[in-house]
Design an enzyme around this catalytic site. Structure first.
Site, PDB file in Angstrom:
ATOM      1  NE  ARG A  81      -9.320   4.030  12.528  1.00 28.94           N
ATOM      2  CZ  ARG A  81      -9.528   2.643  12.595  1.00 28.94           C
ATOM      3  NH1 ARG A  81      -8.743   1.584  13.099  1.00 28.94           N
ATOM      4  NH2 ARG A  81     -11.070   2.369  12.593  1.00 28.94           N
ATOM      5  CB  SER A 123      21.124  -8.414 -36.797  1.00 30.37           C
ATOM      6  OG  SER A 123      21.185  -9.808 -36.529  1.00 30.37           O
TER       7      SER A 123
END
Ligand code: UD1
Ligand code: MG
Length: 482
Positions: free
Chosen positions: A16, A429
């Site tokens: 199942r 950055s």
């Protein structure tokens, strides 16, 4: 104390579940069902564990071996049951692997949530007071006992247990009995061997029922005791995805309740998950200091430690990590220490949307912002990487500010190299730090630089095309087609 030998029945197919994975290897709280049953064996200090395999035997055996490799507990043996002719037949296969002198405990590979104290009480019941042998059955009363073996008692004989009748073989009167057999029993191994030899398959399913030994015990004047519990969850088996999910939730609710009992504040205990780690086989364990807050939908895996006052935002996944007092983990943060572990220092702020990978070691008051990934790197106290960055194989000093969009290029395609960023450095950055490379104490790296050589302490490193401006620039114009 009699030695305990445990038989785990794990040969069934689990039709199942509609899965290629053997049923006993389906996962509950991140670990195979069978590992939870092996935990039960370990909690009983079993001398030996015999696992009866059939469907998916090779995979099931490998999964068990993985468990003992991780825990080092008990002597583990396998027997194969081919074909599967019933639970009595399954236990028959296991008998040659038992020492024969001990107490046998029969467990099912698909019943994961039986508590150690329940099993201990069952074993105590089987051992009796003066060392008399008995057959002890774990039973439970169910509002709907359909499908289960019923416990038939004799009213004439002080309600003593007489036998178990399987649902398919039961009369209407027997089907009305609410007390059922859980599938778990404790029985002296020598007695068990004798009874198994007498089993027949003369019943509605044409199977060898282990449960038929109860009537044999009564016939042989061996006392049968039923240890009846009222917590159906402890004996619930998994047969379908729906039942698996039900047990998962119940298990998670219980873990959440235990944490709240210790003072941990969960925004919603129904949206909390603590799992074992499938990669290492480790159990799930969450160790919390005082005043920890955990928002909804967080998943904790393996061993996670949260210090005093730690706050975990919604939708975080945290595995194998130590988070020190006062740290705040903002929503949607992913932390996975795997084998190396990951550590977040006191008062650190992490996320939202941060990713800490194995070997991330963050000091006090470190800030890691959105879309920042840290792997195998140390960040000393007060270092910050707030936006869109990658730090891999790096040592970052105190108070370093690591700019938005900057990355360590740690991998040359064959080998990994380290980047050293000393204290008080400012990385602008969108920089690429090509490792191996060192940025000296207090140095500055100009935005947009690709750094391939050391930047000495206190210097400004600039490594980018110099800007030129061409005056009166005429843009191209569109040409007429023709
Ligand atoms: C069994 C009991 C029933 C009890 C119920 C509790 C018997 C005859 N009946 O019924 O009284 O109420 O459990 O859940 O024991 N297995 C094997 N080999 C086999 C058959 C089964 O290894 O040949 C394993 C299965 O994989 C499973 C366990 O034994 O882990 C139980 O088998 P299952 O078929 O579920 O037993 P039930 O019919 O539910
Ligand atoms: Mg069955």
């Amino acid at each position: 104390m009699t030695a305990l030998d445990i038989i785990i029945m794990a040969a069934g197919k689990g039709t199942r579940m509609k899965s290629r994975i053997p049923k006993v290897l389906q996962r509950l709280a991140g670990r195979p069902l069978l590992h939870h049953v092996l935990d039960q064996a370990a909690s009983l200090h079993a001398r030996r564990v015999v696992v009866v395999t059939g469907h998916g035997a090779t995979e099931v055996e490998a999964a068990c071996a993985g468990y003992t490799r991780a825990t080092g507990s008990f002597d583990l043996q396998f027997v194969r049951q081919q074909p599967q002719l019933g639970t009595g037949h399954a236990v028959q296969q296991a008998m040659p692997a038992l020492a024969g002198d001990g107490m046998a405990v029969v467990l099912s590979g698909d019943v994961p949530l039986t508590r150690p104290d329940t099993l201990r009480a069952l074993v105590d019941a089987a051992q009796g007071a003066g060392g008399n042998e008995r057959l002890a059955l774990l039973t439970v009363r169910l509002p709907d006992p359909t499908g289960y073996g019923r416990i038939v008692r004799s009213p004439a004989d002080g309600a003593a247990v007489q036998r178990i009748v399987e649902h398919k073989d039961a009369s209407d009167a027997e089907r009305a009995i609410g007390e059922v057999y859980s599938g778990i029993m404790a029985v002296p191994a020598q007695r068990l061997a004798g009874w198994l030899a007498r089993l027949t398959n003369d019943n509605a399913q044409g199977e060898y029922y282990l449960t038929d030994i109860v009537a044999m015990a009564v016939h042989d004047a061996v006392p049968v005791v039923a240890h009846c519990i009222d917590d159906a969850l402890q004996v619930a088996g998994v047969n379908s995805p729906a039942q698996l999910a039900e047990l998962e939730r119940a298990h998670q609710r219980a873990q959440a309740a235990a944490l709240m009992e210790q003072g941990v504040r969960l925004a919603d205990p129904a949206r909390f998950d603590l799992r074992g780690d499938a990669r290492s086989g480790a159990r799930g364990e969450l160790v919390c200091g005082q005043d920890v807050d955990i928002d909804v939908n967080c998943v904790f895996t393996g061993l996670v430690e949260l210090g005093e006052g730690v706050q975990i935002g919604a939708n975080c996944c945290i595995a194998n990590a130590r988070i020190a007092a006062g740290a705040v983990i903002h929503p949607f943060t992913h932390i996975d220490g795997e084998k190396l572990g990951a550590a977040v220092g006191e008062g650190a702020l992490i996320g939202p949307f941060a990713r800490l990978r194995p070997g991330a070691q963050l000091g006090r008051e470190v800030h890691i912002g959105n879309f920042v990934e840290v792997k195998n790197s140390t960040l000393a106290d007060g270092a910050k990487a707030n936006h869109l960055a990658y730090l891999g194989d790096a040592s970052v000093g105190e108070r370093v500010n690591y700019g938005a969009g900057s990355i360590t290029a740690n991998y040359d395609g064959a080998n990994k190299h380290r980047t050293v960023i000393e204290a008080d450095v400012h990385i602008g950055s969108n920089c690429v730090l090509v490792a191996p490379v060192t940025i000296g104490k207090g140095a500055t790296v100009a935005g947009g630089s690709t750094i391939t050589k050391e930047v000495p302490a206190g210097a400004l490193g600039v490594a980018r095309g110099r800007q030129v401006s061409i005056a009166d620039w005429k843009r191209p114009t569109k040409q007429a087609k023709g």
